[in-house]
Write a protein that holds these residues in place. Structure first.
Motif, PDB file in Angstrom:
ATOM      1  N   ASP A  17       0.830  -1.202   0.000  1.00 63.92           N
ATOM      2  CA  ASP A  17       0.000   0.000   0.000  1.00 63.92           C
ATOM      3  C   ASP A  17       0.871   1.260   0.000  1.00 63.92           C
ATOM      4  N   LYS A  18       2.005   1.178   0.702  1.00 60.50           N
ATOM      5  CA  LYS A  18       2.881   2.343   0.820  1.00 60.50           C
ATOM      6  C   LYS A  18       3.693   2.602  -0.445  1.00 60.50           C
ATOM      7  N   LEU A  19       4.113   1.517  -1.117  1.00 60.82           N
ATOM      8  CA  LEU A  19       4.945   1.671  -2.305  1.00 60.82           C
ATOM      9  C   LEU A  19       4.105   2.050  -3.514  1.00 60.82           C
ATOM     10  N   SER A  20       4.621   2.980  -4.311  1.00 58.33           N
ATOM     11  CA  SER A  20       3.925   3.354  -5.536  1.00 58.33           C
ATOM     12  C   SER A  20       4.214   2.321  -6.624  1.00 58.33           C
ATOM     13  N   GLU A  60       8.076  -1.051  -9.730  1.00 58.12           N
ATOM     14  CA  GLU A  60       8.679  -1.331 -11.039  1.00 58.12           C
ATOM     15  C   GLU A  60      10.191  -1.201 -10.984  1.00 58.12           C
ATOM     16  N   CYS A  61      10.680  -0.144 -10.339  1.00 58.48           N
ATOM     17  CA  CYS A  61      12.129   0.063 -10.239  1.00 58.48           C
ATOM     18  C   CYS A  61      12.791  -1.077  -9.458  1.00 58.48           C
ATOM     19  N   LEU A  62      12.177  -1.477  -8.360  1.00 60.44           N
ATOM     20  CA  LEU A  62      12.724  -2.575  -7.566  1.00 60.44           C
ATOM     21  C   LEU A  62      12.712  -3.881  -8.360  1.00 60.44           C
ATOM     22  N   ARG A  63      11.636  -4.098  -9.109  1.00 58.36           N
ATOM     23  CA  ARG A  63      11.520  -5.335  -9.897  1.00 58.36           C
ATOM     24  C   ARG A  63      12.609  -5.405 -10.974  1.00 58.36           C
ATOM     25  N   TRP A  64      12.845  -4.284 -11.673  1.00 56.91           N
ATOM     26  CA  TRP A  64      13.867  -4.277 -12.716  1.00 56.91           C
ATOM     27  C   TRP A  64      15.261  -4.390 -12.108  1.00 56.91           C
ATOM     28  N   ALA A  65      15.462  -3.775 -10.943  1.00 54.98           N
ATOM     29  CA  ALA A  65      16.766  -3.878 -10.269  1.00 54.98           C
ATOM     30  C   ALA A  65      17.021  -5.320  -9.830  1.00 54.98           C
ATOM     31  N   TYR A  92      13.174   7.172  -6.757  1.00 51.04           N
ATOM     32  CA  TYR A  92      12.270   6.065  -6.429  1.00 51.04           C
ATOM     33  C   TYR A  92      12.965   5.053  -5.519  1.00 51.04           C
ATOM     34  N   PHE A  93      14.240   4.805  -5.782  1.00 47.82           N
ATOM     35  CA  PHE A  93      14.974   3.860  -4.945  1.00 47.82           C
ATOM     36  C   PHE A  93      15.127   4.399  -3.514  1.00 47.82           C
ATOM     37  N   LYS A  94      15.362   5.683  -3.388  1.00 46.59           N
ATOM     38  CA  LYS A  94      15.508   6.284  -2.058  1.00 46.59           C
ATOM     39  C   LYS A  94      14.221   6.180  -1.252  1.00 46.59           C
ATOM     40  N   THR A  95      13.096   6.497  -1.887  1.00 49.79           N
ATOM     41  CA  THR A  95      11.819   6.464  -1.165  1.00 49.79           C
ATOM     42  C   THR A  95      11.386   5.030  -0.847  1.00 49.79           C
ATOM     43  N   SER A  96      11.610   4.101  -1.777  1.00 54.10           N
ATOM     44  CA  SER A  96      11.224   2.713  -1.522  1.00 54.10           C
ATOM     45  C   SER A  96      12.102   2.093  -0.437  1.00 54.10           C
TER      46      SER A  96
END
Length: 248
Positions: free
Chosen positions: A186-189, A194-199, A222-226
């Protein structure tokens, strides 16, 4: 008759194990996985598996799997066999509230089927010869099959009581991780996921930026906020936690 000394030693070991697994600080699947490995060994089994009970036809086993110590190739082969939803085990669990014990190869197959003949002999080998299974429910009523497999014989009544209570407590702990995962989702956009999945797939920030059509600066943001939302110290830990929570 049961040996009183052996019973006392078993009860003491069981109490020690329970005291180490009741902490409310256990919040990740990785921690539950560690506890399940301990439980499996404590009761003389070698492998475990927890999966959602199928509610329809031809539901893939891998999609129902929640937690497991099965070898990855066995999961893949059993998933390919597409027999889990119609297996003797699921049929029996749907018609009883009591634990089920039997030969693993027979329980995980369909009556009269040769669907498992092509799977390597691990089910029939000593490592997973027999299986103890129970059906447990989440607080919302979703049914799960919890299996312990190994070479040992059928537990006696006292052991079954200990084992059932232990699995019930571990399952309650696992359910907490579902809630944590749902909260994190719920917290993650969508972009953060998507960025985490590709990483996780091995892509660099530059490559992710090209794939998503955004700037490298935005990818880094996006990586910083996630990472912050997943309570992680760096990108790699955030990816690992997201994978354990099944967010990616």
């Amino acid at each position: 008759m049961r040996d009183p000394d052996k019973l006392a030693l078993r009860s003491e070991a069981y109490a020690d194990f329970l005291s180490g697994m009741t902490s409310s600080t256990v919040q990740t699947e990785y921690e539950v996985l560690h506890l399940m490995r301990q439980c499996t060994a404590q009761f003389g089994f070698s492998h475990f598996m927890i999966a959602r009970i199928p509610f329809g036809e031809q539901q893939r086993f891998a999609e129902r799997l929640a937690l497991s110590s099965w070898p990855s190739e066995l999961v893949r082969d059993y998933d390919t066999a597409t027999v889990f939803h119609a297996s003797a085990l699921i049929e029996r669990l749907r018609h009883t509230k009591l634990p089920v014990f039997g030969e693993t190869a027979s329980l995980l197959n369909v009556h009269g089927s040769n669907a498992l003949d092509a799977i390597p002999a691990l089910f029939a080998g000593p490592a997973m010869r027999n299986t103890f299974a129970v059906m447990l429910h989440t607080t919302h009523g979703e049914a799960f099959a919890v299996l312990l497999s190994g070479s040992r014989g059928e537990p006696d009544r006292g052991e079954i009581a200990d084992l059932y209570l232990t699995l019930l407590q571990l399952f309650e702990t696992l359910e907490r991780t579902f809630e944590v995962g749902a909260s994190a989702r719920d917290k993650l956009s969508a972009r953060e996921i998507e960025c985490l999945r590709w990483a996780a797939a091995g892509k660099s920030s530059d490559e992710i930026a090209i794939i998503l059509g955004i700037s490298v600066y935005t990818v880094s943001s996006y990586f910083k906020t996630s990472t912050r939302k997943l309570d992680s110290v760096n990108r790699m830990q955030a990816i690992a936690r997201a994978m354990r929570m099944k967010l990616i």
